[in-house]
Design an enzyme around this catalytic site. Structure first.
Site, PDB file in Angstrom:
ATOM      1  N   HIS A 164       0.844  -1.212   0.000  1.00 54.70           N
ATOM      2  CA  HIS A 164       0.000   0.000   0.000  1.00 54.70           C
ATOM      3  C   HIS A 164       0.873   1.255   0.000  1.00 54.70           C
ATOM      4  O   HIS A 164       1.452   1.632   1.018  1.00 54.70           O
ATOM      5  CB  HIS A 164      -0.911   0.000   1.229  1.00 54.70           C
ATOM      6  CG  HIS A 164      -1.948   1.081   1.209  1.00 54.70           C
ATOM      7  ND1 HIS A 164      -3.305   0.826   1.273  1.00 54.70           N
ATOM      8  CD2 HIS A 164      -1.843   2.429   1.126  1.00 54.70           C
ATOM      9  CE1 HIS A 164      -3.981   1.958   1.233  1.00 54.70           C
ATOM     10  NE2 HIS A 164      -3.094   2.965   1.158  1.00 54.70           N
ATOM     11  N   HIS A 200       1.201   5.343  -2.158  1.00 56.64           N
ATOM     12  CA  HIS A 200       0.676   6.293  -3.150  1.00 56.64           C
ATOM     13  C   HIS A 200       1.880   6.895  -3.870  1.00 56.64           C
ATOM     14  O   HIS A 200       2.430   7.923  -3.445  1.00 56.64           O
ATOM     15  CB  HIS A 200      -0.143   7.392  -2.466  1.00 56.64           C
ATOM     16  CG  HIS A 200      -1.359   6.875  -1.773  1.00 56.64           C
ATOM     17  ND1 HIS A 200      -2.636   7.075  -2.262  1.00 56.64           N
ATOM     18  CD2 HIS A 200      -1.510   6.126  -0.648  1.00 56.64           C
ATOM     19  CE1 HIS A 200      -3.513   6.482  -1.451  1.00 56.64           C
ATOM     20  NE2 HIS A 200      -2.842   5.908  -0.464  1.00 56.64           N
ATOM     21  N   GLN A 254      -9.808   9.284  -4.958  1.00 58.79           N
ATOM     22  CA  GLN A 254      -9.413  10.002  -3.741  1.00 58.79           C
ATOM     23  C   GLN A 254     -10.522  10.899  -3.182  1.00 58.79           C
ATOM     24  O   GLN A 254     -10.716  10.992  -1.968  1.00 58.79           O
ATOM     25  CB  GLN A 254      -8.177  10.864  -4.046  1.00 58.79           C
ATOM     26  CG  GLN A 254      -7.751  11.834  -2.956  1.00 58.79           C
ATOM     27  CD  GLN A 254      -7.005  11.162  -1.826  1.00 58.79           C
ATOM     28  OE1 GLN A 254      -5.843  10.804  -1.971  1.00 58.79           O
ATOM     29  NE2 GLN A 254      -7.669  10.988  -0.696  1.00 58.79           N
ATOM     30  N   HIS A 273      -9.910   1.959   0.495  1.00 61.26           N
ATOM     31  CA  HIS A 273      -9.559   2.734   1.689  1.00 61.26           C
ATOM     32  C   HIS A 273     -10.825   2.745   2.553  1.00 61.26           C
ATOM     33  O   HIS A 273     -11.815   3.382   2.192  1.00 61.26           O
ATOM     34  CB  HIS A 273      -9.185   4.166   1.317  1.00 61.26           C
ATOM     35  CG  HIS A 273      -7.782   4.332   0.849  1.00 61.26           C
ATOM     36  ND1 HIS A 273      -7.312   3.763  -0.300  1.00 61.26           N
ATOM     37  CD2 HIS A 273      -6.733   5.009   1.394  1.00 61.26           C
ATOM     38  CE1 HIS A 273      -6.026   4.073  -0.448  1.00 61.26           C
ATOM     39  NE2 HIS A 273      -5.653   4.834   0.566  1.00 61.26           N
ATOM     40  N   GLU A 312     -10.918   4.949   7.329  1.00 61.59           N
ATOM     41  CA  GLU A 312      -9.674   5.570   7.805  1.00 61.59           C
ATOM     42  C   GLU A 312     -10.037   6.847   8.549  1.00 61.59           C
ATOM     43  O   GLU A 312      -9.837   7.964   8.071  1.00 61.59           O
ATOM     44  CB  GLU A 312      -8.710   5.868   6.646  1.00 61.59           C
ATOM     45  CG  GLU A 312      -7.337   6.319   7.158  1.00 61.59           C
ATOM     46  CD  GLU A 312      -6.391   6.746   6.062  1.00 61.59           C
ATOM     47  OE1 GLU A 312      -6.809   6.850   4.897  1.00 61.59           O
ATOM     48  OE2 GLU A 312      -5.209   7.007   6.377  1.00 61.59           O
ATOM     49  N   ASP A 365       2.350   3.378   2.898  1.00 62.82           N
ATOM     50  CA  ASP A 365       1.281   4.309   2.532  1.00 62.82           C
ATOM     51  C   ASP A 365       1.822   5.565   1.858  1.00 62.82           C
ATOM     52  O   ASP A 365       1.535   5.816   0.702  1.00 62.82           O
ATOM     53  CB  ASP A 365       0.429   4.673   3.754  1.00 62.82           C
ATOM     54  CG  ASP A 365      -0.927   5.242   3.385  1.00 62.82           C
ATOM     55  OD1 ASP A 365      -1.258   5.246   2.196  1.00 62.82           O
ATOM     56  OD2 ASP A 365      -1.659   5.668   4.295  1.00 62.82           O
TER      57      ASP A 365
HETATM   58 FE   FE2 Z   1      -3.655   5.080   1.451  1.00 64.91          FE
END
Ligand code: FE2
Length: 437
Positions: free
Chosen positions: A61, A63, A156, A214, A217, A313
């Site tokens: 995971h 980005h 996102q 996701h 979170e 992440d």
């Molecule tokens: Fe993430």
């Protein structure tokens, strides 16, 4: 003729911790033999001096589209997820294919040098030109000879927050994204969040893709989209192809609900990813004291035999301005904040950045140090997996598909109690700290 033989490497069993000294033969990028004493010879032979051989690290995971942008156009002063999303909203107006590819490639090389050979990256597909996605798909094919990338189409800003986002998500799959994403807790309403999870599953079925959402979170104990993900996976019987990332709210659920949910998760058999480095900093920001740790129930998921891996992440971006990409840093932080300090638990945390990640990515026969599989492995100057997590050392060798793509010479520190250090060969009362640490 064999291309390469690795001599006298040490493999350690995860179950029994028994170790064995072995040779590995490599031909045309694949492991052709593993034996305590291979009789054959090869044009290239490397003595591993009984150092630890491990399967490579798996970054499940990250980005890559936002890496290495910390401070652009401003720093995240509140330290929250939501300020990070706002800052990225400004930064992404200036992204170009070249910008994303340059930063992502720098990161991939840094990751490879640290023993990572498999990366699942999210690409923000809420931006109308799909620049991040195009850049990461191009990079996926350009690096395939030394790095295996999976790209997640990640909405996102939410699938239903803007009329174009649903279309963009499907377009990303048509363009070749490997995995469908979602962010239900960031949709405008609970109902939109539930609808977004269903949409993610529908698209995954239509395009035959994996799922990585996701999910929850947030510190809000009322954020309960994990149950929706589990229910969809139970009904569609596709849990092994589904991942719930973050699920930090699970750490805040009351135990009565959490225990009930754990039963559904066992039925669903989905994968989980926790990101301890970033969530220990992002979460708990609205708390006074006690402040929550911001991670999901890692230990309990592991104890219930559910597959859970760790991810980094973010690396130097609006959500997390620190980090180097090291999976051993991630495992080390996981040991601490998940209370995984027992011997078996530390070993389990090592598996969370290796084999468990491979399972999450559905790597199958592409992963593992076994005859017939690609010769992708790392060599660590560590006694065992526990020692590797403790020291967080960089691999001595990183071998991808039969090629040595990174070799590191460990730094040496000389110590002298007299305070007189001239050079390493003339020291009489010095010891090499690298032997002690
Ligand atoms: Fe993430």
């Amino acid at each position: 003729m064999i291309d390469t033989i690795l001599r006298r490497g040490r493999v350690v069993s995860f179950n029994t911790e028994e170790s064995q000294i072995i040779d590995i033969a490599i031909k045309e990028g694949k492991i052709t033999a593993i034996s305590p004493n291979l009789k054959e010879s090869a044009s290239q032979e490397i003595d591993l001096s009984e150092k630890l051989i491990s399967s490579p690290f798996v970054e499940s995971h990250i980005h890559l589209d936002s890496v290495l942008t910390a401070g652009e156009p401003r720093w995240n002063e509140s330290g929250t997820l939501f300020e990070g999303i706002k800052i990225w909203g400004d930064r992404k107006r200036k992204i170009s294919i070249e910008d994303v590819k340059n930063r992502a490639l720098t990161m991939l090389k840094q990751q490879a040098a640290q023993g990572i050979l498999f990366v699942r990256t999210h690409a923000d597909v809420s931006e109308p030109q799909l620049i991040a996605l195009r850049a990461l798909l191009e990079l996926r094919s350009e690096v395939k000879d030394w790095m295996t990338m999976q790209v997640v189409a990640f909405p996102q800003d939410g699938i239903y927050s803007h009329s174009q986002n649903e279309v963009l998500l499907e377009k990303a799959l048509e363009m070749g994204a490997d995995v469908v994403g979602g962010i239900p807790h960031y949709e405008l309403t609970r109902e939109d969040g539930v609808r977004s999870v269903k949409k993610t599953f529908e698209l995954a079925e239509k395009y035959n893709r994996l799922i990585d959402i996701h999910c929850d979170e947030i510190d809000d104990e009322q954020s309960r989209f994990l149950e929706v993900v589990a229910a969809e996976a139970i009904r569609r019987k596709n849990g092994s192809r589904v991942t719930a990332s973050h699920t930090t709210a699970f750490g805040s659920y009351n135990n009565a609900y959490a225990f009930k949910l754990m039963g559904f998760l066992q039925q669903a058999q989905i994968n989980f990813i926790a990101n301890p480095l970033i969530n220990i900093t992002l979460q708990g920001r609205a708390d006074t004291y006690p402040k929550r740790r911001g991670v999901t129930r890692v230990k309990e998921l592991w104890q219930n035999n559910l597959n859970i891996s760790f991810g980094h992440d973010c690396v130097q971006d609006p959500w997390y301005s620190l980090g180097t990409g090291s999976m051993l840093d991630v495992a080390h932080m996981g040991v601490h904040i998940c209370h995984m300090t027992g011997r078996d638990e530390v070993n389990a945390c090592y598996q969370m950045v290796t084999g468990n990640g491979a399972k999450t990515l559905n790597l199958g026969n592409k992963y593992g140090v076994e005859v017939g599989k690609p010769a992708s492995l790392i060599v660590l100057d560590a006694k065992d997996y526990y020692d590797a997590v403790r020291t967080r050392i960089q691999p001595l060798y990183v071998i991808s598909q039969g090629k040595i793509i990174a070799a590191t010479t460990p730094a040496t520190t000389n110590f002298s109690s007299t305070g007189i250090i001239q050079n390493s060969s003339s020291l009489e009362k010095s010891v090499s700290l690298s032997k002690v640490l």
